[in-house]
Design an enzyme around this catalytic site. Structure first.
Site, PDB file in Angstrom:
ATOM      1  CB  SER A 127      -0.926   0.137   1.226  1.00 36.86           C
ATOM      2  OG  SER A 127      -0.316   0.110   2.495  1.00 36.86           O
TER       3      SER A 127
ATOM      4  CB  ILE B   9       1.615   0.155   6.643  1.00 31.53           C
ATOM      5  CG1 ILE B   9       0.845   1.637   6.653  1.00 31.53           C
ATOM      6  CG2 ILE B   9       2.312  -0.116   7.823  1.00 31.53           C
ATOM      7  CD1 ILE B   9       0.017   1.764   7.733  1.00 31.53           C
TER       8      ILE B   9
ATOM      9  CB  ILE C 275       7.598  -0.758   8.715  1.00 32.05           C
ATOM     10  CG1 ILE C 275       6.752  -1.302   9.776  1.00 32.05           C
ATOM     11  CG2 ILE C 275       7.452   0.926   8.742  1.00 32.05           C
ATOM     12  CD1 ILE C 275       5.190  -1.175   9.960  1.00 32.05           C
ATOM     13  CE  LYS C 276       5.977   0.711   0.190  1.00 32.00           C
ATOM     14  NZ  LYS C 276       4.821   0.798  -1.055  1.00 32.00           N
ATOM     15  CB  ILE C 277      11.947   2.368   5.601  1.00 32.49           C
ATOM     16  CG1 ILE C 277      11.242   2.147   6.984  1.00 32.49           C
ATOM     17  CG2 ILE C 277      13.027   3.531   5.751  1.00 32.49           C
ATOM     18  CD1 ILE C 277      12.383   1.819   8.145  1.00 32.49           C
TER      19      ILE C 277
END
Length: 368
Positions: free
Chosen positions: A44, A107, A138-140
């Site tokens: 997402s 996310i 967790i998107k970084i």
């Protein structure tokens, strides 16, 4: 179930959907895609959430409750998006339980923080705690400031989807950040087997930018290279992956229970209508990778995609040769990568502004 998607899965490619909405979750559509389309993960981003919130009514009650509590817009966004990701994680939990590699839902940290290491780390911690599911990612972003955040999050046991990777050099820095995080996690006594990661290497945007420059050159030799740079760049990246995860440094971590950071082919929707609409799936098939597709690409591959076996392993040299030819015809590929990362961060920030405006409008409607 599509035989073509099953063949892709059998070739070792994990199919993730590049879309998420409350409508998909609550209507049963996501569960259907898992059952019928071999989908084993979801990614997402703020643009996806902005569209979902603007188009549907399923968020209205939660927005109204949060408005009544006096929550600010950034908190409303946080609550809406983590709720969707948490529920999607539950739908995908059976896939996660098979081997813990798939069944993942990503996310993203706030894009405005892409150039702020400490704020990115804080955002990653908050999202990880709020979703509270082992199959979250967790998107970084893989900016210079994002690299130490990747290390810190990994060291704390947070599973990370590193996004916005465009070139080999930055990809090597991402892999180093992940391994460093694993080493720190090992020193801290953490269970390395519980930490997973993917590295999202962007594909189609490379051809979009390179083709524009090739057309500006206009020679027959230059035009013959259109549509070749993106896959070539990905082949070079995979060669770097093979090297790093074949190293003694990695084997020491693997012996301690660590998981490889799988390559994820992102931005695989074809933007040029003259190209085969499945090319960024067909031409990047290799085991233990992820391909995250918009639904249009998923449907196209189910209808007419081809699985030609492993078309990636050992082809880094062929990819490098194509990138070298770009230079020979006058395309500065290093500059292409700089432009793409800069534009990528800018697009992420604009998408966050779009999401903020969308949610603000919903909040205003709820309080009327």
């Amino acid at each position: 179930m599509s035989d073509r998607l099953r063949a892709l899965t059998d070739a070792g490619v994990s199919i993730w959907l590049d879309d998420l909405s409350r409508e998909r979750v609550e209507s049963g559509n996501l569960a259907e895609l898992v059952a019928d389309r071999s989908v084993v993960g979801v990614t997402s981003n703020p643009t996806i959430f902005a569209a979902a919130i603007a188009e549907g009514e399923r968020y209205d009650d939660q927005v109204a409750q949060l408005v009544e509590k006096g929550e600010p817009v950034d908190r409303v966004i946080f609550e809406l998006t983590t709720e969707d990701v948490r529920n999607a994680c539950d739908i995908l939990r059976p896939a996660y339980d098979l081997d813990h590699a798939d069944g993942r839902v990503s996310i993203e940290v706030e894009p405005d923080l892409a150039n702020d290491t400490e704020a990115t780390i804080a955002s990653a911690r908050a999202l990880w705690a709020a979703v509270d599911r082992p199959n979250a990612l967790i998107k970084i972003p893989a900016t210079k400031e994002g690299l130490p955040a990747i290390t810190a999050a990994t060291a704390e046991g947070i599973s990370v989807n590193v996004t916005l990777i465009f070139g080999e050099e930055r990809y090597r820095e991402v892999m180093d950040a992940y391994l460093t995080g694993l080493e720190q996690a090992r020193e801290g006594g953490r269970d390395l087997g519980a930490i997973h990661s993917v590295a999202s290497f962007f594909v189609s945007r490379v051809d979009t930018e390179v083709d524009k420059r090739l057309e500006a050159v206009g020679s027959e030799t230059a035009l013959a290279l259109r549509g070749k740079a993106a896959v070539a760049n990905a082949l070079v990246a995979y060669g770097a992956f093979e090297e790093v995860f074949g190293s003694e440094r990695w084997h020491a971590l693997e012996a301690a229970g660590a998981n490889r950071q799988r390559p994820l082919w992102a931005s695989t929707g074809v933007k040029n209508p003259d190209y085969d609409d499945t090319m960024y799936v067909r031409d990047l098939v290799v085991a233990e990778t992820v391909n995250t597709m918009p639904e249009k690409t998923l449907d196209a591959f189910a209808d007419h995609g081809e699985v030609l076996g492993d078309v990636v392993t050992g082809r880094a040299g062929a990819g490098a040769a194509i990138l070298e030819r770009l230079g020979e015809v006058g395309v500065d590929f290093a500059d292409v990568l700089v432009v793409l990362e800069t534009e990528g961060v800018d697009k992420f920030k604009k998408s966050w502004t779009e999401l903020t405006e969308t949610v603000s409008a919903q909040m205003k409607k709820a309080s009327a």
